[in-house]
Design a protein around this motif. Structure first.
Motif, PDB file in Angstrom:
ATOM      1  N   ALA A   1      35.548  43.612  43.725  1.00 17.24           N
ATOM      2  CA  ALA A   1      36.635  43.877  42.769  1.00 17.24           C
ATOM      3  C   ALA A   1      36.386  45.187  42.024  1.00 17.24           C
ATOM      4  N   ALA A   2      35.107  45.500  41.741  1.00 12.99           N
ATOM      5  CA  ALA A   2      34.808  46.766  41.039  1.00 12.99           C
ATOM      6  C   ALA A   2      35.264  47.959  41.873  1.00 12.99           C
ATOM      7  N   LEU A   3      35.201  47.812  43.207  1.00 14.13           N
ATOM      8  CA  LEU A   3      35.685  48.878  44.096  1.00 14.13           C
ATOM      9  C   LEU A   3      37.212  48.871  44.154  1.00 14.13           C
ATOM     10  N   ALA A   4      37.778  47.663  44.349  1.00 19.32           N
ATOM     11  CA  ALA A   4      39.231  47.555  44.511  1.00 19.32           C
ATOM     12  C   ALA A   4      39.967  48.024  43.258  1.00 19.32           C
ATOM     13  N   LEU A   5      39.400  47.717  42.093  1.00 17.35           N
ATOM     14  CA  LEU A   5      40.049  48.093  40.830  1.00 17.35           C
ATOM     15  C   LEU A   5      39.745  49.543  40.438  1.00 17.35           C
ATOM     16  N   GLN A   6      38.844  50.176  41.202  1.00 16.95           N
ATOM     17  CA  GLN A   6      38.431  51.564  40.985  1.00 16.95           C
ATOM     18  C   GLN A   6      37.626  51.771  39.701  1.00 16.95           C
ATOM     19  N   TRP A   7      37.249  50.686  39.037  1.00 18.10           N
ATOM     20  CA  TRP A   7      36.503  50.810  37.786  1.00 18.10           C
ATOM     21  C   TRP A   7      35.110  51.402  38.031  1.00 18.10           C
ATOM     22  N   TYR A   8      34.605  51.230  39.219  1.00 21.69           N
ATOM     23  CA  TYR A   8      33.241  51.694  39.513  1.00 21.69           C
ATOM     24  C   TYR A   8      33.104  53.204  39.308  1.00 21.69           C
ATOM     25  N   THR A   9      34.227  53.923  39.384  1.00 23.39           N
ATOM     26  CA  THR A   9      34.167  55.381  39.247  1.00 23.39           C
ATOM     27  C   THR A   9      33.827  55.811  37.818  1.00 23.39           C
ATOM     28  N   ARG A  10      33.869  54.861  36.871  1.00 22.76           N
ATOM     29  CA  ARG A  10      33.628  55.210  35.471  1.00 22.76           C
ATOM     30  C   ARG A  10      32.296  54.702  34.942  1.00 22.76           C
ATOM     31  N   VAL A  11      31.446  54.142  35.813  1.00 23.84           N
ATOM     32  CA  VAL A  11      30.146  53.642  35.345  1.00 23.84           C
ATOM     33  C   VAL A  11      29.013  54.171  36.236  1.00 23.84           C
ATOM     34  N   LYS A  12      27.778  53.931  35.778  1.00 19.85           N
ATOM     35  CA  LYS A  12      26.616  54.436  36.527  1.00 19.85           C
ATOM     36  C   LYS A  12      25.645  53.315  36.912  1.00 19.85           C
ATOM     37  N   TYR A  13      25.738  52.155  36.240  1.00 18.98           N
ATOM     38  CA  TYR A  13      24.730  51.111  36.443  1.00 18.98           C
ATOM     39  C   TYR A  13      25.356  49.738  36.712  1.00 18.98           C
ATOM     40  N   MET A  14      24.615  48.946  37.478  1.00 18.28           N
ATOM     41  CA  MET A  14      24.994  47.549  37.692  1.00 18.28           C
ATOM     42  C   MET A  14      23.746  46.692  37.521  1.00 18.28           C
ATOM     43  N   CYS A  15      23.850  45.665  36.687  1.00 22.78           N
ATOM     44  CA  CYS A  15      22.729  44.742  36.496  1.00 22.78           C
ATOM     45  C   CYS A  15      22.803  43.684  37.597  1.00 22.78           C
ATOM     46  N   THR A  16      21.706  43.496  38.327  1.00 22.55           N
ATOM     47  CA  THR A  16      21.784  42.667  39.549  1.00 22.55           C
ATOM     48  C   THR A  16      21.669  41.170  39.303  1.00 22.55           C
ATOM     49  N   PHE A  17      21.439  40.757  38.053  1.00 26.57           N
ATOM     50  CA  PHE A  17      21.428  39.314  37.789  1.00 26.57           C
ATOM     51  C   PHE A  17      22.858  38.896  37.432  1.00 26.57           C
ATOM     52  N   PRO A  18      23.466  38.028  38.260  1.00 28.78           N
ATOM     53  CA  PRO A  18      24.892  37.730  38.030  1.00 28.78           C
ATOM     54  C   PRO A  18      25.133  36.959  36.736  1.00 28.78           C
ATOM     55  N   ILE A  19      26.165  37.354  36.004  1.00 27.11           N
ATOM     56  CA  ILE A  19      26.434  36.660  34.737  1.00 27.11           C
ATOM     57  C   ILE A  19      27.218  35.370  34.964  1.00 27.11           C
ATOM     58  N   THR A  20      27.926  35.306  36.095  1.00 26.72           N
ATOM     59  CA  THR A  20      28.634  34.071  36.432  1.00 26.72           C
ATOM     60  C   THR A  20      29.063  34.111  37.897  1.00 26.72           C
ATOM     61  N   HIS A  21      29.650  33.017  38.340  1.00 22.03           N
ATOM     62  CA  HIS A  21      30.265  32.995  39.669  1.00 22.03           C
ATOM     63  C   HIS A  21      31.743  32.717  39.450  1.00 22.03           C
ATOM     64  N   ALA A  22      32.597  33.574  40.040  1.00 26.37           N
ATOM     65  CA  ALA A  22      34.048  33.418  39.829  1.00 26.37           C
ATOM     66  C   ALA A  22      34.643  32.592  40.961  1.00 26.37           C
ATOM     67  N   THR A  23      35.127  31.427  40.590  1.00 25.40           N
ATOM     68  CA  THR A  23      35.700  30.544  41.599  1.00 25.40           C
ATOM     69  C   THR A  23      37.158  30.918  41.887  1.00 25.40           C
ATOM     70  N   GLY A  24      37.709  30.302  42.892  1.00 22.77           N
ATOM     71  CA  GLY A  24      39.109  30.530  43.243  1.00 22.77           C
ATOM     72  C   GLY A  24      39.572  29.381  44.111  1.00 22.77           C
ATOM     73  N   ALA A  25      40.870  29.297  44.338  1.00 21.90           N
ATOM     74  CA  ALA A  25      41.394  28.213  45.186  1.00 21.90           C
ATOM     75  C   ALA A  25      42.835  28.521  45.569  1.00 21.90           C
ATOM     76  N   VAL A  26      43.311  27.765  46.553  1.00 22.42           N
ATOM     77  CA  VAL A  26      44.741  27.831  46.896  1.00 22.42           C
ATOM     78  C   VAL A  26      45.382  26.520  46.456  1.00 22.42           C
ATOM     79  N   LEU A  27      46.476  26.649  45.732  1.00 23.14           N
ATOM     80  CA  LEU A  27      47.238  25.468  45.313  1.00 23.14           C
ATOM     81  C   LEU A  27      48.579  25.445  46.033  1.00 23.14           C
ATOM     82  N   ILE A  28      49.026  24.226  46.381  1.00 24.89           N
ATOM     83  CA  ILE A  28      50.349  24.059  47.011  1.00 24.89           C
ATOM     84  C   ILE A  28      51.172  23.135  46.121  1.00 24.89           C
ATOM     85  N   ASN A  29      52.450  23.456  46.019  1.00 26.57           N
ATOM     86  CA  ASN A  29      53.351  22.605  45.250  1.00 26.57           C
ATOM     87  C   ASN A  29      53.464  21.249  45.945  1.00 26.57           C
ATOM     88  N   LYS A  30      53.231  20.171  45.185  1.00 26.78           N
ATOM     89  CA  LYS A  30      53.194  18.824  45.778  1.00 26.78           C
ATOM     90  C   LYS A  30      54.575  18.413  46.305  1.00 26.78           C
TER      91      LYS A  30
END
Lengths: 337, 299
Positions: free
Chosen positions: A213-242
């Motif tokens: 996402a840092a690449l897709a959002l292009q935000w990476y172009t404005r920073v120099k460092y990344m801390c390698t210990f993850p602060i969280t895990h971002a979940t996701g899912a697909v929902l269908i209308n019942k």
């Protein structure tokens, strides 16, 4: 005369044989996602659609609305409620609007490995399927944005440094603010659409995001460092209308269930590959990767424990949190053996 | 007296003179052939017969690549082959075979990078350094615009087909900066192609990822105006990106009608590209029912 009778008979047989085919109704599942066309997300869903069309003999297909054509996640949920859109791909923020409990899976410093993520998600799938069904949605399967890291313009990989950066927090995400506040890390809440401009003018100088996402959002172009210990895990899912799902004949329901189950696993695996490749791409583009010390990691986890407990009873139940922690411990105990 | 060192030196001197002389003659010969090659490119751009162009372009590409082997420092040949590879990939390959088209675009990009290195003090490592790339762009003047534009065009064409590759995704902002610089230097260059590119980028990604309805529209409107509505490909991209992304069905219909009603023969030097735009818009029109969402239908 006999010839003519035969012809009529054949015609009648053809018409009657053909009737069940014509009578079979065709279904189109309209699925909205923020992922633009051509991305791994969309390519995988297109592959799944081909499979569904083939297995259903063209009776069921998915029509995609990619690239946020239907608006953001909250717009899509609104449209799903009115049955204008039948399905959507969501992050934890969108999922939490329907079933707030699900945010327990996005807690800071909760998961330390994909093994833990997979185990907990799989064990809780039925629980959340029921929770979404109660709200009028079918949880077709999990997806993910991946592990989330902190990116900054100056080196920041411990709480001392975190407290000195101007860290953006997603304004629409109540969990992000609560988590950072609870850990004593000051944040600047902004809509996601304002982050790039804010990075450019210096209103914020750090953000959190999965590497892809840092690449897709292009935000990476404005920073120099990344801390390698993850602060969280971002979940996701697909929902269908019942409502849409319930109208499907049983055989089509099975085709849909089986394919989502199969292809969302493929999608998760590809997303992980993309995130790994993205880390390499970030390095190649001059981002320095920083490691947190073991001591710092321990302290961050202890601090985050307080956040998990504080949010229990408001965002999710105490019982659910305990269940998640117990499942994670099962994986950790297993790995020690 | 050992004459060997003297004779060998003389021989080397004579040979060197011969070689240099031969090189000079070759360059003189090539300079006089240049107008013919340029006319060939013009003739291709004036080709209104879609199939004929499809058959003829590969031969043109190979001819130019052969010339580049003989004259590796010629900027014009590399620019022409870049245009030919991108045009062939876009017009005749990418709808059938995205992977092959990607390879054509990468080849075009290699020529563009080689031109940038040779003629504009570019270093390949700038492609991985935000600061170096931006500094290099700021130092470019109008005389570099052709090198800049074709670098951006070929790179952008590759990225558009490879959004599933994180490395390509990471490169998108770099191409945007290149195209912004092209606009700053001469916004009308190559039928306002930089405006069309940026209009398409802002019009195809969600606002959350940096897309913008206003910016997309402004770039397309500027492209229409600068080309006096003659460059049909701008209308095609407008319909395909801005109109679909922001669900502007009326504008979509208007753009498709504009393409349909325009005669390819009206604009002599745009006959090939306009004929490709007509071809592509036909397909886009056929898909239009699936591209637009009618909220009222489902209320």
């Amino acid at each position: 005369m006999k010839k003519c009778m035969n012809k009529v008979l054949i015609a009648i047989i053809i018409v009657f044989c053909a009737l069940p085919v014509f009578a079979q109704e065709k279904y189109v599942l309209k699925l909205a996602t923020l992922a633009p066309e051509g991305t791994t997300w969309m390519n995988t869903m297109e592959e799944m659609n081909d499979q569904i069309k083939e297995q259903s003999n063209g009776r069921l297909r998915i029509q995609f609305y990619p690239g946020g054509v239907m608006g953001d996640e909250l717009d899509v949920i609104r449209k799903m409620r009115f049955n204008q859109v039948h399905a959507g791909g969501f992050s934890g923020v969108g999922l939490g609007k329907v079933v707030p409990d699900v945010r327990v899976l996005d807690l800071p410093y909760l998961f330390h490995s994909y093994e833990e993520v997979d185990y907990v998600h799989q064990k809780l799938l039925d629980h959340f399927k029921k929770a979404y069904a109660d709200q009028g949605y079918i949880l077709a399967g999990w997806a993910e944005a991946g592990f989330v890291y902190l990116f900054s313009q100056t080196p920041a990989c411990d709480r001392e440094a975190f407290s000195h950066v101007k860290l953006w927090a997603w304004q629409d995400d109540p969990l992000a603010k609560a988590a950072f506040d609870g850990m004593g890390i000051p944040t600047i809440p902004l809509p996601i659409t304002d982050v790039m401009t804010s990075l450019q003018v210096g209103m914020v100088d750090s953000f959190y995001s999965p590497p892809l996402a840092a690449l897709a959002l292009q935000w990476y172009t404005r920073v120099k460092y990344m801390c390698t210990f993850p602060i969280t895990h971002a979940t996701g899912a697909v929902l269908i209308n019942k409502k849409f799902y319930d109208k499907l004949p049983d055989d089509l329901k099975k085709i849909l269930d089986d394919n989502f189950s199969q292809y969302l696993k493929i999608l998760i695996s590809r997303t992980r590959e993309d995130n790994a490749k993205s880390k390499e791409t970030l390095k190649k583009n001059g981002i320095t990767l920083l490691d947190a010390s073991d001591q710092e990691v321990k302290e961050l986890v202890v601090e985050s424990n307080k956040v998990w407990n504080n949010l229990a009873g408001t965002l999710y139940s105490r019982e659910l949190l305990d269940q998640v922690l117990s499942l994670i411990n099962e994986v950790r105990d297993d790995s020690k053996k | 007296m050992n004459l060997y060192p003297f004779v060998s030196s003389l021989l080397i001197a004579v040979l060197s003179t011969q070689i240099i002389g031969c090189g000079l003659l070759r360059n003189v010969a090539m300079d006089s052939a240049r107008p013919i090659l340029l006319d060939q490119t013009v003739a291709m751009n004036r080709e209104a017969d879609y199939e004929l162009a499809q058959d003829a372009l590969p031969a043109n590409i190979k001819l130019l690549e052969g010339l580049i082997l003989s004259y590796p420092s010629r900027k014009d040949f590399k620019l022409w082959v870049c245009e030919a590879l991108c045009g062939y990939g876009f017009g005749f390959v990418e709808d059938q075979d995205k992977q092959r088209a990607s390879q054509l675009y990468l080849r075009a990009k290699d020529y563009a990078v080689s031109n940038a290195v040779k003629h504009t003090h570019f270093k390949p490592e700038y492609m991985y350094s935000v600061d170096d790339l931006q500094n290099w762009l700021q130092q470019r003047s109008k005389k570099d615009i052709d090198v800049l534009y074709w670098l951006g065009h070929s790179w952008g064409a590759y990225i558009a087909l490879n959004l599933n590759d994180p490395e390509a995704m990471a490169d998108l902002p770099k191409v945007q900066w290149i195209m912004e610089r092209v606009i700053a230097l001469d916004e009308g260059f190559y039928h306002a192609g930089a405006h069309v590119f940026l209009g398409s980028v802002y019009g195809s990604i969600p606002p959350m990822f940096g897309g913008s309805e206003d910016k997309s529209l402004a770039h397309f409107e500027q492209a229409f105006s600068l080309t006096e509505e003659s460059f049909l490909l701008a209308y095609y991209y407008f319909a395909k990106t801005y109109c679909v992304r922001f669900q502007k069905k009326d504008a979509f219909d208007h753009a498709i009608t504009h393409i349909e009603q325009a005669s390819v023969l009206d604009f002599e030097n745009l006959q090939l590209v306009n004929s490709i735009a007509k071809h592509k818009s036909l397909q886009l029109k056929q898909e239009s029912e699936e591209l637009f969402f009618d909220e009222e239908m489902y209320e």
